[in-house]
Design a protein around this motif. Sequence first.
Motif, mmCIF file in Angstrom:
data_model
loop_
_atom_site.group_PDB
_atom_site.id
_atom_site.type_symbol
_atom_site.label_atom_id
_atom_site.label_comp_id
_atom_site.label_asym_id
_atom_site.label_seq_id
_atom_site.Cartn_x
_atom_site.Cartn_y
_atom_site.Cartn_z
ATOM 1 N N VAL A 25 0.565 -1.243 -0.019
ATOM 2 C CA VAL A 25 -0.071 0.205 0.070
ATOM 3 C C VAL A 25 0.967 1.517 0.045
ATOM 4 N N ALA A 26 0.830 1.853 -0.835
ATOM 5 C CA ALA A 26 0.756 3.839 -0.781
ATOM 6 C C ALA A 26 0.381 4.643 -0.317
ATOM 7 N N ALA A 27 -0.119 5.475 0.349
ATOM 8 C CA ALA A 27 -0.457 6.366 0.739
ATOM 9 C C ALA A 27 0.125 8.162 0.928
ATOM 10 N N THR A 28 -0.668 8.959 0.847
ATOM 11 C CA THR A 28 0.118 10.504 1.547
ATOM 12 C C THR A 28 -0.907 10.866 1.791
ATOM 13 N N ALA A 29 -0.123 11.964 3.581
ATOM 14 C CA ALA A 29 -1.434 12.691 4.121
ATOM 15 C C ALA A 29 -1.212 14.076 3.831
#
Length: 271
Positions: free
Chosen positions: A194-198
Amino acid sequence: MCRHIAWAADRPVALGDLLVAPAHGLYRQSWAPRRQRYGTVNADGFGVGWYADGDPVPARYRRAGPVWADPSFADLARVVRSRSALAAVRDATLPGADGEAAAAPFAAGTWLFSHNGAVGGWPASVAALAAALPPADLLSLEARNDSALVWALALHRLRRGEAPGDALAGTVREVAAAAPGSRLNLLLTDGAGVAATAWGDSLWYLAGPGRPTVVASEPYDDDPGWREVPDRTLLTATADGVTTSPLAPLTAPAGPARSTEPAEPYEESPA
């Protein structure tokens, strides 16, 4: 705006165990989120995508209405199991006629994608970014909303060979530069990680031995192991743990060296 969640596990997990059963799971977040900063009710569509063992291309189940109004969803979530999945409930930024097509997850090949947030000044602010895409990419947009375009920008980078985290980081930087004030919490999986940005909204993760590594807009229960991701952070996760690094704006100097947060012990990732 929306709430979303993805996970990576070393064994299949029933969708309902993470989406429906928890006291504050995504199902409940559709009408009673606890940490949503923008909007109140996520009733403008929902979706879930998951991977069957031995098949790299995910299946999707999406609907235009609220998840609580779908009598089939709970049964589906009870029996479907997957090592990796991505699900979202939608609070539309602007009214539109795209219905189910505007609900995450968006998909292409092995990828599933979701956007929690909004592009400021849509659509004029990102017209130049859209014009730089290959015409076939624009003609293939599933919906006429900001999330679909953000996905097209990220997918273009993935197809050029960029790593998942790099593709999300580059997309966030270019959209934020073109449309200041945008909220760009992105979530991406290929079934392995999983890759994610905040960027402008809440993001949390839960990791540890014997449990799935979960990345979500907000905790689905009160487990003390949940950790909040600092704003303007890139996160990558596998069943083994979580890595975070600062996500600087396009015009800012590079941030400090990347830091790694293992699944155990539970300690705060550096800001």
